[in-house]
Write an enzyme that holds these catalytic residues in place. Structure first.
Site, PDB file in Angstrom:
ATOM      1  N   ALA A 150       0.738  -1.139   0.171  1.00  0.00           N
ATOM      2  CA  ALA A 150      -0.352   0.064   0.246  1.00  0.00           C
ATOM      3  C   ALA A 150       0.918   1.101   0.438  1.00  0.00           C
ATOM      4  O   ALA A 150       0.675   1.963  -0.777  1.00  0.00           O
ATOM      5  CB  ALA A 150      -0.980  -0.018   1.277  1.00  0.00           C
ATOM      6  N   TYR A 151       1.449   1.613   0.460  1.00  0.00           N
ATOM      7  CA  TYR A 151       3.584   3.051   0.658  1.00  0.00           C
ATOM      8  C   TYR A 151       3.737   2.991  -0.260  1.00  0.00           C
ATOM      9  O   TYR A 151       3.162   3.954  -0.908  1.00  0.00           O
ATOM     10  CB  TYR A 151       4.233   2.024   2.404  1.00  0.00           C
TER      11      TYR A 151
END
Length: 239
Positions: A150-151
């Protein structure tokens, strides 16, 4: 003319050092922070205007934008430094809920907030005559990550904001990204982790905050670079 530079995330590390440097060089720094740290008093003493804002709270983002819009008719630069680093969930228990939360938070802090601020303050940037928007990204955006999906995805989206806003705001405003890899270890980082991280680069050392600050200064002084990404990664792409 006042040279107002808005920097998100000045509470510690790169954001703090960047704000301190630009204040010492005569810029009027307006900074945001989430947590009150003792050393923020140093920025206030240098003349910084600081706003405590939780960028995950939309009403606080709205208030910040309204305040900046009202207070500053011109803005020299906006530097999106605020960031968070959230790992992907492990295991099956509540994994879906945690995964949704991780993606929402990473996209909020790295994409939605810069998007809103850039759109809302575009007139103040154009009014300056020459202005800059700088997104502080991450090397991982081009490589991906098995543990921080996600990052990495959100930082890749931030890089895409650079392309879109460079087109939208030209020619008065230049928009660029800076994508560092390893800057500085934290005090709590163990020796094993440090050695593993250093081994990922052709240049096995910390870049240091000054490397990125010099990149920011170069972009502020440039009048012929937009829609580009400065990569300070120690040659990781060649390992």
């Amino acid at each position: 003319m006042n040279q107002v530079v808005v920097i998100t995330g000045v509470g510690k590390r790169l954001g703090f050092q960047l704000a301190q440097t630009l204040l010492q060089e005569g810029y009027d720094v307006v900074g945001t922070y989430r947590t009150e740290y003792t050393m923020l008093s140093e920025l206030r003493e240098l003349g910084a205007e600081l706003h405590q804002v939780d960028l995950y709270q939309q009403e606080q983002v709205d208030t910040l934008i309204a305040t900046l819009s009202k207070r500053y008719p011109t803005i020299r630069a906006i530097i999106h430094n605020a960031s968070d680093w959230m790992p992907d969930p492990k295991g099956k228990k509540n994994a879906q809920t945690s995964a949704v939360e991780a993606m929402q938070k990473m996209m909020a802090i790295h994409v939605a907030v810069p998007y809103q601020i850039n759109l809302a303050l575009q007139d103040q940037l154009r009014e300056n005559g020459h202005a800059d928007v700088i997104h502080i990204g991450d090397y991982v955006a081009e490589k991906g990550s098995k543990k921080h999906i996600a990052y990495a995805a959100s930082k890749a989206a931030m890089n895409n904001l650079t392309l879109s806003f460079a087109s939208l705001l030209a020619p008065e405003v230049t928009v660029n990204s800076i994508s560092p890899a390893l800057l500085k270890f934290n005090p709590e980082d163990g020796e094993g982790y440090k050695q593993k991280a250093l081994a990922k680069a052709l240049l096995p050392r910390e870049a240091g905050f000054e490397e990125i600050i010099e990149g920011v200064k170069m972009l502020l002084n440039s009048h012929f670079m937009t829609g580009r990404n400065l990569q300070f990664d120690g040659g990781r792409h060649l390992k």
